[in-house]
Design an enzyme around this catalytic site. Structure first.
Site, PDB file in Angstrom:
ATOM      1  N   GLU A  38      55.323  55.525  37.661  1.00  0.00           N
ATOM      2  CA  GLU A  38      53.956  55.761  37.425  1.00  0.00           C
ATOM      3  C   GLU A  38      53.263  55.604  38.810  1.00  0.00           C
ATOM      4  O   GLU A  38      53.741  54.697  39.361  1.00  0.00           O
ATOM      5  CB  GLU A  38      53.522  54.975  36.255  1.00  0.00           C
ATOM      6  CG  GLU A  38      52.039  55.132  35.897  1.00  0.00           C
ATOM      7  CD  GLU A  38      51.418  56.289  35.378  1.00  0.00           C
ATOM      8  OE1 GLU A  38      51.674  57.266  36.056  1.00  0.00           O
ATOM      9  OE2 GLU A  38      50.875  56.300  34.500  1.00  0.00           O
ATOM     10  N   ASP A  39      52.266  56.228  39.070  1.00  0.00           N
ATOM     11  CA  ASP A  39      51.166  55.970  40.222  1.00  0.00           C
ATOM     12  C   ASP A  39      50.436  54.680  40.097  1.00  0.00           C
ATOM     13  O   ASP A  39      50.332  53.874  40.893  1.00  0.00           O
ATOM     14  CB  ASP A  39      50.296  57.033  40.449  1.00  0.00           C
ATOM     15  CG  ASP A  39      49.604  57.487  39.144  1.00  0.00           C
ATOM     16  OD1 ASP A  39      49.784  57.226  37.961  1.00  0.00           O
ATOM     17  OD2 ASP A  39      48.728  58.528  39.112  1.00  0.00           O
TER      18      ASP A  39
ATOM     19  N   ARG B  85      44.357  63.941  46.294  1.00  0.00           N
ATOM     20  CA  ARG B  85      45.990  63.487  46.195  1.00  0.00           C
ATOM     21  C   ARG B  85      46.535  63.352  47.289  1.00  0.00           C
ATOM     22  O   ARG B  85      47.603  62.728  47.491  1.00  0.00           O
ATOM     23  CB  ARG B  85      46.405  64.374  45.092  1.00  0.00           C
ATOM     24  CG  ARG B  85      45.978  64.360  43.835  1.00  0.00           C
ATOM     25  CD  ARG B  85      46.791  65.161  42.866  1.00  0.00           C
ATOM     26  NE  ARG B  85      46.170  65.543  41.595  1.00  0.00           N
ATOM     27  CZ  ARG B  85      46.129  64.773  40.373  1.00  0.00           C
ATOM     28  NH1 ARG B  85      46.734  63.566  40.594  1.00  0.00           N
ATOM     29  NH2 ARG B  85      45.617  65.133  39.293  1.00  0.00           N
TER      30      ARG B  85
ATOM     31  N   LYS C 131      46.909  47.437  37.908  1.00  0.00           N
ATOM     32  CA  LYS C 131      45.276  46.736  37.948  1.00  0.00           C
ATOM     33  C   LYS C 131      45.171  45.881  36.372  1.00  0.00           C
ATOM     34  O   LYS C 131      44.847  46.383  35.583  1.00  0.00           O
ATOM     35  CB  LYS C 131      44.113  47.901  37.617  1.00  0.00           C
ATOM     36  CG  LYS C 131      43.903  48.587  38.506  1.00  0.00           C
ATOM     37  CD  LYS C 131      42.444  49.653  38.179  1.00  0.00           C
ATOM     38  CE  LYS C 131      42.239  50.483  39.027  1.00  0.00           C
ATOM     39  NZ  LYS C 131      41.265  51.486  38.532  1.00  0.00           N
TER      40      LYS C 131
ATOM     41  N   ASP D  84      44.264  61.123  42.133  1.00  0.00           N
ATOM     42  CA  ASP D  84      42.965  62.025  42.450  1.00  0.00           C
ATOM     43  C   ASP D  84      41.317  61.421  42.041  1.00  0.00           C
ATOM     44  O   ASP D  84      41.555  60.454  41.227  1.00  0.00           O
ATOM     45  CB  ASP D  84      43.088  63.258  41.449  1.00  0.00           C
ATOM     46  CG  ASP D  84      43.104  62.967  40.248  1.00  0.00           C
ATOM     47  OD1 ASP D  84      43.550  62.394  39.572  1.00  0.00           O
ATOM     48  OD2 ASP D  84      42.152  64.107  39.638  1.00  0.00           O
TER      49      ASP D  84
ATOM     50  N   ASP E 298      46.441  51.157  34.626  1.00  0.00           N
ATOM     51  CA  ASP E 298      45.193  50.502  34.322  1.00  0.00           C
ATOM     52  C   ASP E 298      45.071  49.744  33.240  1.00  0.00           C
ATOM     53  O   ASP E 298      45.451  48.595  32.798  1.00  0.00           O
ATOM     54  CB  ASP E 298      44.252  51.724  34.484  1.00  0.00           C
ATOM     55  CG  ASP E 298      42.673  51.484  34.568  1.00  0.00           C
ATOM     56  OD1 ASP E 298      42.345  50.198  34.688  1.00  0.00           O
ATOM     57  OD2 ASP E 298      42.143  52.559  34.739  1.00  0.00           O
TER      58      ASP E 298
ATOM     59  N   THR F 162      47.785  54.733  28.214  1.00  0.00           N
ATOM     60  CA  THR F 162      48.763  55.966  28.596  1.00  0.00           C
ATOM     61  C   THR F 162      50.231  55.600  28.532  1.00  0.00           C
ATOM     62  O   THR F 162      51.133  56.023  27.674  1.00  0.00           O
ATOM     63  CB  THR F 162      48.287  56.647  29.760  1.00  0.00           C
ATOM     64  OG1 THR F 162      47.017  56.774  30.172  1.00  0.00           O
ATOM     65  CG2 THR F 162      48.933  58.194  30.077  1.00  0.00           C
TER      66      THR F 162
ATOM     67  N   ARG G 240      50.070  64.413  36.987  1.00  0.00           N
ATOM     68  CA  ARG G 240      50.621  64.712  38.341  1.00  0.00           C
ATOM     69  C   ARG G 240      50.633  63.649  39.215  1.00  0.00           C
ATOM     70  O   ARG G 240      51.054  63.610  40.615  1.00  0.00           O
ATOM     71  CB  ARG G 240      49.688  65.929  38.786  1.00  0.00           C
ATOM     72  CG  ARG G 240      49.396  67.007  37.953  1.00  0.00           C
ATOM     73  CD  ARG G 240      48.201  67.710  38.621  1.00  0.00           C
ATOM     74  NE  ARG G 240      47.743  68.492  37.391  1.00  0.00           N
ATOM     75  CZ  ARG G 240      46.832  69.265  37.319  1.00  0.00           C
ATOM     76  NH1 ARG G 240      45.698  69.524  38.466  1.00  0.00           N
ATOM     77  NH2 ARG G 240      46.411  69.983  36.182  1.00  0.00           N
ATOM     78  N   GLY G 241      49.844  62.467  38.913  1.00  0.00           N
ATOM     79  CA  GLY G 241      49.698  61.404  39.970  1.00  0.00           C
ATOM     80  C   GLY G 241      50.874  60.616  40.749  1.00  0.00           C
ATOM     81  O   GLY G 241      50.956  60.358  41.855  1.00  0.00           O
TER      82      GLY G 241
HETATM   83  P1  5GP Z   1      45.815  53.908  31.859  1.00  0.00           P
HETATM   84  O1  5GP Z   1      46.434  54.302  30.760  1.00  0.00           O
HETATM   85  O2  5GP Z   1      46.790  52.954  32.264  1.00  0.00           O
HETATM   86  O3  5GP Z   1      44.547  53.250  31.775  1.00  0.00           O
HETATM   87  O4  5GP Z   1      45.598  54.827  33.079  1.00  0.00           O
HETATM   88  C1  5GP Z   1      46.569  56.009  33.045  1.00  0.00           C
HETATM   89  C2  5GP Z   1      45.994  56.843  34.233  1.00  0.00           C
HETATM   90  O5  5GP Z   1      44.752  56.978  34.527  1.00  0.00           O
HETATM   91  C3  5GP Z   1      46.826  56.885  35.293  1.00  0.00           C
HETATM   92  O6  5GP Z   1      48.084  57.294  35.588  1.00  0.00           O
HETATM   93  C4  5GP Z   1      45.768  57.461  36.313  1.00  0.00           C
HETATM   94  O7  5GP Z   1      46.099  58.933  36.269  1.00  0.00           O
HETATM   95  C5  5GP Z   1      44.580  57.209  35.920  1.00  0.00           C
HETATM   96  N1  5GP Z   1      43.876  56.012  36.630  1.00  0.00           N
HETATM   97  C6  5GP Z   1      43.950  54.873  36.481  1.00  0.00           C
HETATM   98  N2  5GP Z   1      43.236  54.200  37.237  1.00  0.00           N
HETATM   99  C7  5GP Z   1      42.820  54.877  38.148  1.00  0.00           C
HETATM  100  C8  5GP Z   1      42.134  54.802  39.611  1.00  0.00           C
HETATM  101  O8  5GP Z   1      41.656  53.846  39.987  1.00  0.00           O
HETATM  102  N3  5GP Z   1      42.255  55.940  40.015  1.00  0.00           N
HETATM  103  C9  5GP Z   1      42.654  57.322  40.021  1.00  0.00           C
HETATM  104  N4  5GP Z   1      42.666  58.186  40.574  1.00  0.00           N
HETATM  105  N5  5GP Z   1      43.351  57.373  38.649  1.00  0.00           N
HETATM  106  C10 5GP Z   1      43.034  56.184  37.759  1.00  0.00           C
END
Ligand code: 5GP
Length: 177
Positions: free
Chosen positions: A101-102, A167, A133, A161, A105, A109, A45-46
């Protein structure tokens, strides 16, 4: 004012507007000579708040679709598992796709979603994220349009969130423990 648990504002509303405008201009410039309309895909949803703003700054014909993949659950630690919960309605074969994408990290994903979409043979697939990040990256993800690099903090607001809350904040804040 109720205690929001936000310790700092990392990206203000004004900064968000500037960033989205710049990204919209970059995307518009990149696809300027593309013949068929762009397919903009948001990861729910982000990304819904960012995507709503971004598409209004992209001055090109486009269609939009969304998909939901599982990510962190209701905590702040990545499980490393990604599952498709809701798939696209749109065929992307031969199309130019912009994935929105929001935040990227670890990239776990996103890299899995990218691989899956690439298997559907789009003409091109580009990545746009509002926040990045870089310190946290464990998977290889090439970002084409990036709003802002941020440090390794857990952030909320502007679609992001914590346990489904926050959100609707119009800024990006750091969530204290
Ligand atoms: P990744 O797979 O890149 O580690 O992270 C994917 C998802 O993790 C992002 O789409 C988001 O939903 C969540 N996420 C990663 N870092 C943060 C953060 O600092 N805050 C929030 N609220 N969600 C995060």
């Amino acid at each position: 004012m109720p205690d929001t648990g936000i310790t700092d504002i990392l990206v203000s509303e004004d900064q968000i507007k500037e960033i989205v405008k710049r990204l919209g201009a970059e995307v518009t410039e990149h696809y300027r000579n593309t013949e068929r309309e762009l397919v903009v895909i948001g990861l729910l949803r982000g990304s819904f708040v960012f995507m709503a703003d971004l598409v209004r700054e992209i001055k090109l014909p486009m269609v939009m679709d969304f998909m939901t993949v599982s990510s962190y659950g209701d905590g702040t630690v990545s499980s490393g598992d990604v599952k498709i919960i809701m798939d696209l309605d749109t065929s992307i074969e031969g199309r130019d796709v912009l994935l929105v994408e929001d935040i990227v990290d670890t990239g776990n994903t996103f890299s899995k979603v990218i691989r899956m979409l690439q298997n559907r043979n789009p003409n091109s697939l580009k990545i746009c994220t509002f926040l990045n990040k870089p310190e946290c990256r464990t998977a290889d993800v090439e970002i084409d349009f990036c709003g802002m690099d941020i440090p390794n903090e857990f952030v909320v607001g502007y679609g992001l969130d914590y346990a489904q809350l926050y959100r609707n904040l119009p800024y990006i804040g750091i969530k204290g423990q």
